[in-house]
Design an enzyme around this catalytic site. Sequence first.
Site, PDB file in Angstrom:
ATOM      1  N   HIS A   1       0.856  -1.186   0.000  1.00 28.44           N
ATOM      2  CA  HIS A   1       0.000   0.000   0.000  1.00 28.44           C
ATOM      3  C   HIS A   1       0.891   1.234   0.000  1.00 28.44           C
ATOM      4  O   HIS A   1       2.012   1.215   0.511  1.00 28.44           O
ATOM      5  CB  HIS A   1      -0.877  -0.036   1.256  1.00 28.44           C
ATOM      6  CG  HIS A   1      -1.947   0.997   1.321  1.00 28.44           C
ATOM      7  ND1 HIS A   1      -1.686   2.308   1.678  1.00 28.44           N
ATOM      8  CD2 HIS A   1      -3.285   0.928   1.114  1.00 28.44           C
ATOM      9  CE1 HIS A   1      -2.822   2.986   1.680  1.00 28.44           C
ATOM     10  NE2 HIS A   1      -3.807   2.179   1.334  1.00 28.44           N
TER      11      HIS A   1
ATOM     12  N   ASP B   1       3.032  -4.002   8.099  1.00 27.56           N
ATOM     13  CA  ASP B   1       1.798  -3.250   7.904  1.00 27.56           C
ATOM     14  C   ASP B   1       0.645  -4.233   8.071  1.00 27.56           C
ATOM     15  O   ASP B   1       0.348  -5.032   7.177  1.00 27.56           O
ATOM     16  CB  ASP B   1       1.800  -2.635   6.502  1.00 27.56           C
ATOM     17  CG  ASP B   1       0.473  -2.000   6.116  1.00 27.56           C
ATOM     18  OD1 ASP B   1      -0.463  -2.026   6.933  1.00 27.56           O
ATOM     19  OD2 ASP B   1       0.384  -1.487   4.980  1.00 27.56           O
TER      20      ASP B   1
ATOM     21  N   GLN C   1      -4.512  -4.795   6.893  1.00 28.88           N
ATOM     22  CA  GLN C   1      -5.400  -5.826   6.383  1.00 28.88           C
ATOM     23  C   GLN C   1      -5.189  -7.167   7.072  1.00 28.88           C
ATOM     24  O   GLN C   1      -6.017  -8.075   6.928  1.00 28.88           O
ATOM     25  CB  GLN C   1      -5.200  -5.996   4.867  1.00 28.88           C
ATOM     26  CG  GLN C   1      -5.452  -4.759   4.050  1.00 28.88           C
ATOM     27  CD  GLN C   1      -6.879  -4.277   4.117  1.00 28.88           C
ATOM     28  OE1 GLN C   1      -7.805  -5.049   4.346  1.00 28.88           O
ATOM     29  NE2 GLN C   1      -7.086  -2.982   3.919  1.00 28.88           N
TER      30      GLN C   1
ATOM     31  N   LYS D   1     -10.590  -0.335  10.402  1.00 25.95           N
ATOM     32  CA  LYS D   1     -10.672  -1.556   9.604  1.00 25.95           C
ATOM     33  C   LYS D   1     -10.895  -2.780  10.497  1.00 25.95           C
ATOM     34  O   LYS D   1     -11.078  -3.895   9.993  1.00 25.95           O
ATOM     35  CB  LYS D   1      -9.402  -1.736   8.779  1.00 25.95           C
ATOM     36  CG  LYS D   1      -9.135  -0.613   7.775  1.00 25.95           C
ATOM     37  CD  LYS D   1      -7.840  -0.861   7.002  1.00 25.95           C
ATOM     38  CE  LYS D   1      -7.412   0.350   6.192  1.00 25.95           C
ATOM     39  NZ  LYS D   1      -8.323   0.672   5.077  1.00 25.95           N
TER      40      LYS D   1
ATOM     41  N   CYS E   1      -4.752   2.756  -3.734  1.00 24.18           N
ATOM     42  CA  CYS E   1      -3.489   3.149  -3.093  1.00 24.18           C
ATOM     43  C   CYS E   1      -2.444   2.038  -3.201  1.00 24.18           C
ATOM     44  O   CYS E   1      -1.665   1.797  -2.273  1.00 24.18           O
ATOM     45  CB  CYS E   1      -3.715   3.528  -1.628  1.00 24.18           C
ATOM     46  SG  CYS E   1      -4.708   5.010  -1.422  1.00 24.18           S
TER      47      CYS E   1
END
Length: 480
Positions: free
Chosen positions: A198, A275, A278, A301, A439
Amino acid sequence: MTTPESPETELVTSIANELYAEGPVAAVPAWEPPPLPDLSDPPVSPAAGLPMDATPRFYFLPDPPPPPAPQPPPAGLLDVHAIRQDFPALHQQVNGKPLIWLDNAATTHKPHAVIGALLEFYSRDNSNIHRGAHALAERATDAFETARGKVQRFLGAESPEEIIFTRGTTEGINLVAQTYGRRFVGPGDEIVVTELEHHSNLVPWQMLCEEQGAVLRVAPLDDAGQVVPEEYERLLGPRTRLVALAHVSNVLGTVLPLGPMIAQAHQAGARVLVDGAQGAPHLPVDVRALDADFYVFSGHKLYGPTGIGVLYGKRALLEEMPPWQGGGNMIDTVSFEGNTYKGPPVKFEAGTAHIAGAVGLGAAVDYLNRLGRERIAACEEALTAYGMAALATVPGLRLIGAAPGKVGILTFVLAGRTPQEVGARLDREGIAVRSGHHCAQPALRRYGLTAAVRSSLAFYNTREEIDALVAAVRKAQRGS
């Protein structure tokens, strides 16, 4: 006080009538503060054993429909239809059709448990934290730090001091880039990323490399959307200072094999940031088992509020890192001759925190824990596989990303239709997806694309909703 006949009330009523196609909406009465909920012995929701008596009811959302007759799911499976009663935003109409929310990678909807926690905090405990000499400050501080402990256990961190509250994943990555990066990355040093990142896990490192004279190196993807392991290992060397990896790709759904990738980076002497924007919503996370040096994710999220996120960092590294932002809360002593700073995590939390956001995030963590992280992962893995197979039956549809074990993401393009056109046609059917570059422009360029349609799943989605998506895509293909 606004009266029922005021222009403002008429405007709200007209907006509500446009949102819901179930008949006219009654005039909105003058607002009165709700009574504080009685939290002494609350009943529980059918889905997750969560308090329901404090559930707020809003004039712009209908009450959730009554739950179906109790039919316990098979052992080990989630009762998705019962769970959906916990999410008020799912029970509305868009363009005259029941909402099908397939934009979960952008943000997830919030259960009653989270909404109720925010209402309770602002109704009863609202105060700044840490320094107030009164009861509300004590209660707010306790709620804030209790949320920190919940996140610590959620991630498997060693101590609450390793949990820093941020505005989200993007701020957490920038914090590491501007503190650890500025101190330990110099001219000629190297930062390794992958082709599926991302922009939030790419642009901050590009900026750091430009500022420090360092070099960004990129591990490529294969056709299925997996990082090529030999190429990744080849990039690691004596000048590698930091490796930044997505846990799960937001456009391909690929789950990176973090264990071996982190171990290889450590063998090269590099630190690793993951990261988890997700990853944390879909998969159980144990940062100590992974041996991640940093792990970041966003609350919105993860079924929590917007504007709150988390940076996990190993305590020894956080001790070495300088503060990023200066101001109140993070200082120990201040004088014109010089300042001293508190230790982590407070050193990185300058100013007034998003206290209610942390409380709401803690409630979201409780909710997910009660459902069961492993059960959530199994549910979403099966739903993803079903969606991949269903979409593959549509002529002219090209799926992007086919890594084994992918989760949560169904990205595609449709021959003869632009992604924006497909997204608009799906919206007419009440189906919310995302169209664009997500993104993740380098990842899409790997497949010769500048944009795609992304439908993204959560545990509250159903196979029936995926069937509706496929039918709507076929309709868009025909131009009807």
